[in-house]
Design a protein around this motif. Structure first.
Motif, PDB file in Angstrom:
ATOM      1  N   ILE A  26      34.434  49.839  46.612  1.00 60.20           N
ATOM      2  CA  ILE A  26      34.948  50.002  45.248  1.00 60.20           C
ATOM      3  C   ILE A  26      33.854  49.272  44.109  1.00 60.20           C
ATOM      4  O   ILE A  26      33.600  50.101  43.233  1.00 60.20           O
ATOM      5  N   VAL A  27      33.551  48.434  44.779  1.00 64.99           N
ATOM      6  CA  VAL A  27      32.283  47.479  43.640  1.00 64.99           C
ATOM      7  C   VAL A  27      31.294  48.054  43.645  1.00 64.99           C
ATOM      8  O   VAL A  27      30.744  48.326  42.724  1.00 64.99           O
ATOM      9  N   LEU A  38      24.813  44.397  41.070  1.00 60.92           N
ATOM     10  CA  LEU A  38      26.117  43.710  41.763  1.00 60.92           C
ATOM     11  C   LEU A  38      26.285  42.155  41.126  1.00 60.92           C
ATOM     12  O   LEU A  38      27.245  41.910  40.595  1.00 60.92           O
ATOM     13  N   ALA A  39      25.137  41.375  40.733  1.00 59.42           N
ATOM     14  CA  ALA A  39      25.207  40.230  40.213  1.00 59.42           C
ATOM     15  C   ALA A  39      25.797  40.210  38.736  1.00 59.42           C
ATOM     16  O   ALA A  39      26.630  39.552  38.504  1.00 59.42           O
ATOM     17  N   SER A  40      25.394  41.230  38.105  1.00 61.57           N
ATOM     18  CA  SER A  40      26.133  41.257  36.599  1.00 61.57           C
ATOM     19  C   SER A  40      27.378  41.572  36.815  1.00 61.57           C
ATOM     20  O   SER A  40      28.261  40.940  35.940  1.00 61.57           O
ATOM     21  N   LEU A  41      27.834  42.399  37.705  1.00 63.07           N
ATOM     22  CA  LEU A  41      29.316  42.813  37.709  1.00 63.07           C
ATOM     23  C   LEU A  41      30.118  41.526  38.092  1.00 63.07           C
ATOM     24  O   LEU A  41      31.223  41.335  37.587  1.00 63.07           O
ATOM     25  N   ILE A  42      29.786  40.881  39.166  1.00 66.98           N
ATOM     26  CA  ILE A  42      30.379  39.575  39.752  1.00 66.98           C
ATOM     27  C   ILE A  42      30.550  38.377  38.662  1.00 66.98           C
ATOM     28  O   ILE A  42      31.378  37.910  38.548  1.00 66.98           O
ATOM     29  N   ALA A  43      29.431  38.601  37.931  1.00 64.32           N
ATOM     30  CA  ALA A  43      29.194  37.252  36.850  1.00 64.32           C
ATOM     31  C   ALA A  43      30.231  37.620  35.968  1.00 64.32           C
ATOM     32  O   ALA A  43      30.912  36.633  35.401  1.00 64.32           O
ATOM     33  N   GLU A  44      30.460  38.847  35.615  1.00 64.13           N
ATOM     34  CA  GLU A  44      31.499  39.300  34.542  1.00 64.13           C
ATOM     35  C   GLU A  44      32.908  39.161  34.990  1.00 64.13           C
ATOM     36  O   GLU A  44      33.685  38.475  34.389  1.00 64.13           O
ATOM     37  N   ILE A  45      33.020  39.434  36.417  1.00 62.41           N
ATOM     38  CA  ILE A  45      34.368  39.050  36.911  1.00 62.41           C
ATOM     39  C   ILE A  45      34.661  37.429  36.870  1.00 62.41           C
ATOM     40  O   ILE A  45      35.712  36.870  36.770  1.00 62.41           O
ATOM     41  N   ASP A  46      33.631  36.594  37.292  1.00 62.56           N
ATOM     42  CA  ASP A  46      33.866  35.238  37.246  1.00 62.56           C
ATOM     43  C   ASP A  46      33.917  34.740  36.201  1.00 62.56           C
ATOM     44  O   ASP A  46      34.558  33.763  36.043  1.00 62.56           O
ATOM     45  N   ASP A  47      33.267  34.950  35.063  1.00 66.95           N
ATOM     46  CA  ASP A  47      33.590  34.655  33.609  1.00 66.95           C
ATOM     47  C   ASP A  47      35.025  34.943  33.331  1.00 66.95           C
ATOM     48  O   ASP A  47      35.469  33.957  32.498  1.00 66.95           O
ATOM     49  N   GLU A  52      41.332  28.309  38.663  1.00 66.49           N
ATOM     50  CA  GLU A  52      41.917  28.148  39.632  1.00 66.49           C
ATOM     51  C   GLU A  52      41.955  29.141  40.732  1.00 66.49           C
ATOM     52  O   GLU A  52      42.350  28.980  41.948  1.00 66.49           O
ATOM     53  N   ASP A  53      41.745  30.420  40.571  1.00 67.12           N
ATOM     54  CA  ASP A  53      41.756  31.617  41.205  1.00 67.12           C
ATOM     55  C   ASP A  53      40.188  31.554  42.199  1.00 67.12           C
ATOM     56  O   ASP A  53      39.237  31.337  41.492  1.00 67.12           O
ATOM     57  N   PRO A  54      40.015  31.758  43.427  1.00 64.24           N
ATOM     58  CA  PRO A  54      39.268  32.223  44.144  1.00 64.24           C
ATOM     59  C   PRO A  54      38.120  33.194  43.564  1.00 64.24           C
ATOM     60  O   PRO A  54      38.925  34.194  43.357  1.00 64.24           O
ATOM     61  N   LEU A  55      37.061  33.163  43.702  1.00 61.97           N
ATOM     62  CA  LEU A  55      36.354  34.393  43.216  1.00 61.97           C
ATOM     63  C   LEU A  55      36.648  35.416  44.115  1.00 61.97           C
ATOM     64  O   LEU A  55      36.936  36.622  43.499  1.00 61.97           O
ATOM     65  N   SER A  56      36.556  35.634  45.407  1.00 62.92           N
ATOM     66  CA  SER A  56      37.030  36.523  46.199  1.00 62.92           C
ATOM     67  C   SER A  56      38.244  37.231  45.698  1.00 62.92           C
ATOM     68  O   SER A  56      38.490  38.587  45.865  1.00 62.92           O
ATOM     69  N   SER A  57      39.141  36.527  45.593  1.00 64.19           N
ATOM     70  CA  SER A  57      40.506  36.908  45.017  1.00 64.19           C
ATOM     71  C   SER A  57      40.329  37.708  43.478  1.00 64.19           C
ATOM     72  O   SER A  57      41.245  38.690  43.363  1.00 64.19           O
ATOM     73  N   ALA A  58      39.810  37.211  42.556  1.00 62.60           N
ATOM     74  CA  ALA A  58      39.505  37.789  41.493  1.00 62.60           C
ATOM     75  C   ALA A  58      38.773  38.997  41.590  1.00 62.60           C
ATOM     76  O   ALA A  58      39.220  40.322  41.144  1.00 62.60           O
ATOM     77  N   VAL A  59      37.784  39.235  42.445  1.00 60.41           N
ATOM     78  CA  VAL A  59      37.048  40.530  42.806  1.00 60.41           C
ATOM     79  C   VAL A  59      38.033  41.668  43.405  1.00 60.41           C
ATOM     80  O   VAL A  59      38.113  42.740  42.957  1.00 60.41           O
ATOM     81  N   ARG A  60      39.083  41.051  44.264  1.00 59.38           N
ATOM     82  CA  ARG A  60      40.044  42.039  45.070  1.00 59.38           C
ATOM     83  C   ARG A  60      40.985  42.637  43.856  1.00 59.38           C
ATOM     84  O   ARG A  60      41.173  43.813  43.691  1.00 59.38           O
ATOM     85  N   VAL A  61      41.314  41.508  42.767  1.00 62.74           N
ATOM     86  CA  VAL A  61      42.376  42.048  41.823  1.00 62.74           C
ATOM     87  C   VAL A  61      41.573  43.096  40.934  1.00 62.74           C
ATOM     88  O   VAL A  61      42.391  43.955  40.550  1.00 62.74           O
ATOM     89  N   TRP A  62      40.365  42.656  40.569  1.00 63.22           N
ATOM     90  CA  TRP A  62      39.799  43.560  39.632  1.00 63.22           C
ATOM     91  C   TRP A  62      39.343  44.913  40.463  1.00 63.22           C
ATOM     92  O   TRP A  62      39.669  45.977  39.715  1.00 63.22           O
ATOM     93  N   ARG A  66      40.933  48.482  38.742  1.00 59.78           N
ATOM     94  CA  ARG A  66      40.187  49.763  38.675  1.00 59.78           C
ATOM     95  C   ARG A  66      40.532  50.952  39.415  1.00 59.78           C
ATOM     96  O   ARG A  66      40.513  52.016  38.574  1.00 59.78           O
ATOM     97  N   VAL A  67      41.193  50.751  40.477  1.00 63.43           N
ATOM     98  CA  VAL A  67      41.813  51.696  41.134  1.00 63.43           C
ATOM     99  C   VAL A  67      42.728  52.452  40.514  1.00 63.43           C
ATOM    100  O   VAL A  67      42.886  53.437  40.346  1.00 63.43           O
ATOM    101  N   ARG A  68      43.513  51.495  40.389  1.00 65.22           N
ATOM    102  CA  ARG A  68      45.035  52.085  39.584  1.00 65.22           C
ATOM    103  C   ARG A  68      44.774  52.676  38.205  1.00 65.22           C
ATOM    104  O   ARG A  68      45.323  53.281  37.725  1.00 65.22           O
ATOM    105  N   SER A  69      43.830  52.038  37.548  1.00 62.79           N
ATOM    106  CA  SER A  69      43.634  52.629  36.137  1.00 62.79           C
ATOM    107  C   SER A  69      42.677  54.017  36.415  1.00 62.79           C
ATOM    108  O   SER A  69      42.639  54.750  35.234  1.00 62.79           O
ATOM    109  N   GLY A  70      41.976  54.208  37.469  1.00 68.03           N
ATOM    110  CA  GLY A  70      41.455  55.349  37.558  1.00 68.03           C
ATOM    111  C   GLY A  70      39.839  55.416  36.936  1.00 68.03           C
ATOM    112  O   GLY A  70      39.346  56.613  36.776  1.00 68.03           O
ATOM    113  N   ASN A  71      39.604  54.411  36.997  1.00 61.93           N
ATOM    114  CA  ASN A  71      38.083  54.038  36.158  1.00 61.93           C
ATOM    115  C   ASN A  71      37.107  53.758  37.234  1.00 61.93           C
ATOM    116  O   ASN A  71      36.295  52.670  37.262  1.00 61.93           O
TER     117      ASN A  71
END
Length: 72
Positions: A26-27, A38-47, A52-62, A66-71
């Motif tokens: 998906i990423v 990849l770095a710019s997308l992950i940086a946006e998610i990180d920001d 308190e949330d791990p980055l890997s969890s934040a990427v999974r939720v993101w 994205r899949v849910r919204s069809g984007n």
């Protein structure tokens, strides 16, 4: 499920991120569609994540959102 690890620079520091292949798919689709690194997308998610949330969890939720919204 096996985790796949990728290395990238995030805010000037080298880091690695481990996700399942399905999330990396998906990423990768999003970076391709949006013509961005990849770095710019992950940086946006990180920001935008809760510190308190791990980055890997934040990427999974993101990715899930994205899949849910069809984007893809």
């Amino acid at each position: 499920m096996a985790l796949l690890k990728r290395s990238l620079s995030l805010h000037g520091h080298r880091t690695s991120l481990a996700l399942e292949a399905e999330f990396w798919e998906i990423v990768d689709q999003c970076t391709g569609v949006e013509n961005r690194s990849l770095a710019s997308l992950i940086a946006e998610i990180d920001d935008s994540r809760d510190p308190e949330d791990p980055l890997s969890s934040a990427v999974r939720v993101w990715a899930l959102n994205r899949v849910r919204s069809g984007n893809l």
